[in-house]
Write an enzyme that holds these catalytic residues in place. Structure first.
Site, PDB file in Angstrom:
ATOM      1  N   ASP A  83       0.886  -1.347   0.359  1.00  0.00           N
ATOM      2  CA  ASP A  83       0.182   0.035  -0.590  1.00  0.00           C
ATOM      3  C   ASP A  83       0.976   1.510  -0.118  1.00  0.00           C
ATOM      4  O   ASP A  83       2.721   1.657   0.438  1.00  0.00           O
ATOM      5  CB  ASP A  83      -1.223   0.110   0.785  1.00  0.00           C
ATOM      6  CG  ASP A  83      -1.987  -0.677   1.447  1.00  0.00           C
ATOM      7  OD1 ASP A  83      -2.729  -0.748  -0.306  1.00  0.00           O
ATOM      8  OD2 ASP A  83      -2.274  -1.749   2.210  1.00  0.00           O
ATOM      9  N   TYR A 143       6.894  -9.434   6.740  1.00  0.00           N
ATOM     10  CA  TYR A 143       7.041  -8.533   6.589  1.00  0.00           C
ATOM     11  C   TYR A 143       7.952  -8.302   8.294  1.00  0.00           C
ATOM     12  O   TYR A 143       7.572  -9.305   9.240  1.00  0.00           O
ATOM     13  CB  TYR A 143       5.124  -7.668   6.482  1.00  0.00           C
ATOM     14  CG  TYR A 143       5.185  -7.756   5.399  1.00  0.00           C
ATOM     15  CD1 TYR A 143       5.187  -6.414   4.625  1.00  0.00           C
ATOM     16  CD2 TYR A 143       4.198  -9.084   4.972  1.00  0.00           C
ATOM     17  CE1 TYR A 143       4.441  -6.659   3.150  1.00  0.00           C
ATOM     18  CE2 TYR A 143       3.921  -9.067   3.802  1.00  0.00           C
ATOM     19  CZ  TYR A 143       3.719  -7.772   3.235  1.00  0.00           C
ATOM     20  OH  TYR A 143       3.446  -7.791   1.831  1.00  0.00           O
TER      21      TYR A 143
END
Lengths: 250, 250
Positions: B52, B110
């Site tokens: 994003d 992540y």
């Protein structure tokens, strides 16, 4: 008036250095503006080190005097709520009136980070490193020894300075691992540094590490005390003022 | 045509995320523009993860097909000489035509970095952390266990996604020291993540760590599979795609 000691961090990329200059964005100006706004009068902030344009800090120290009736203010939060994102105040302490950020300091620690890969630089690290490519760091370590101790660093000072003596003492130069395998951090500890002295020494060390000059040639440059003979200055981006050390005598 | 596998790093701050969007600055567009310029024809780049807006990457992976007669180009240098400073290509490898950056991936790692001090954030860390203030991280670690394993993560998916199933497997959530004492890094390893899933889990964990919700309440939210019941999404700045893992079967 009471005296405050400030510990300050900044990313130097978008500052014209520490020192106030007419119509330029400098760290000193940002801090003075913030203090003056809160105190509703002009406050002057004195830094330990006048870092150059583009140089970073994690532990710059400064002092300033504020009216006694402003002492109760939660200074760290108050200043940080006004300061832009690229400078922050980490600590504010009341100190004796004799404390002077610059003249009371006993030693300073700088780091210089080099990026040893030509093909890419991680974008996360671009503002904080010098991409110098491959270097022989063992040779650089050997060469760094010639700077240890008390010497006249005239050939490692850039022009535009007002200091009376160019003699300084370097206690230590050491290499540390960086954040990523492609980088290393060179730590410089000394009682004080001339204008661009760390960057000039680093420029010389990288010249050694690339085989552009020999250690004997470097020794000769060092002895001749002529800046024009020395290798180019390393860029500002790799340099960070890590810490200013004070004794217990203030 | 031959297929290339790209390993890519970027600072997400000034990108509208990975995916190409009309008239927006995205990572995919920057890469496609660079490839298309070098190949003198339109090249499409497919990413493993559609990160994003504002999310960073140290190990994004993508693939693309280029004409065979362009294979000799020193791709890493060629791309990095064109790409802007906030994105770089770390590695370019020729791979089998069956390799697909997204669908061949076995797991993704992540990291999410939180800054636990309210009074200041080091400017060096502002773009890469979520300043969430003090949290009870042991409680957060305890809560994180409910996410481990294969579950329906519907209540931790934001809208606007096209996935068919909301079932994913999280192999590991662990806490690591950050670069500075004020921060910590939370590592998430899973076979895949839904839209904003890491940020939604992190938002929930911080709510736990701040005592806003209990672990029992979190379990209930998890079971109800309704995003509207879950705590707010953690900001993009703290998130970084560290690595995409592939098997040997391509």
């Amino acid at each position: 008036m009471v005296r405050l000691k400030l510990t300050i961090a900044y990313v130097g990329t978008n500052f014209f250095g520490w020192q106030r200059q007419k119509e330029k964005r400098t760290v000193q100006k940002c801090l003075e503006d913030a203090f003056s706004r809160i105190c509703e009068r002009k406050i002057v902030v004195y830094g330990a080190s006048r870092t150059d344009s583009g140089v970073h800090a994690l532990g710059q120290v400064a002092h300033c005097d504020i009216p006694e009736n402003k002492l109760h203010i939660p200074w760290v939060r108050a200043l940080n709520s006004i300061l832009p994102n690229d400078v922050c105040v980490i600590k504010v302490e009341q100190v004796d009136k004799n404390f002077d950020a610059r003249f009371s300091s006993k030693a300073k620690i700088y780091s210089y980070t080099i990026w040893k890969c030509w093909d890419y630089v991680l974008p996360q690290r671009v503002p904080f490193v010098w991409r110098c490519g491959e270097v022989d760091e063992e040779l650089m370590e050997e060469a760094s020894k010639i700077f240890i101790g008390t010497h006249d660093f005239a050939s490692f000072q850039n022009s535009g300075s007002d200091v009376k003596s160019t003699v300084r003492t370097i206690y230590e130069i050491r290499r540390e691992k960086g954040l990523f395998p492609e980088e290393s951090r060179w730590i410089f500890v000394g009682n004080g540094f001339l204008k661009q002295m760390v960057r000039n020494i680093m420029g010389a060390l990288v010249s050694i590490g690339k085989g552009k000059i020999t250690i004997d040639e470097l020794k000769e440059i060092f002895q001749k005390k002529d800046r024009r003979l020395a290798p180019a200055t390393a860029p500002a981006s790799g340099l960070c003022l890590e810490k200013v050390i004070y004794g217990e005598d203030y």
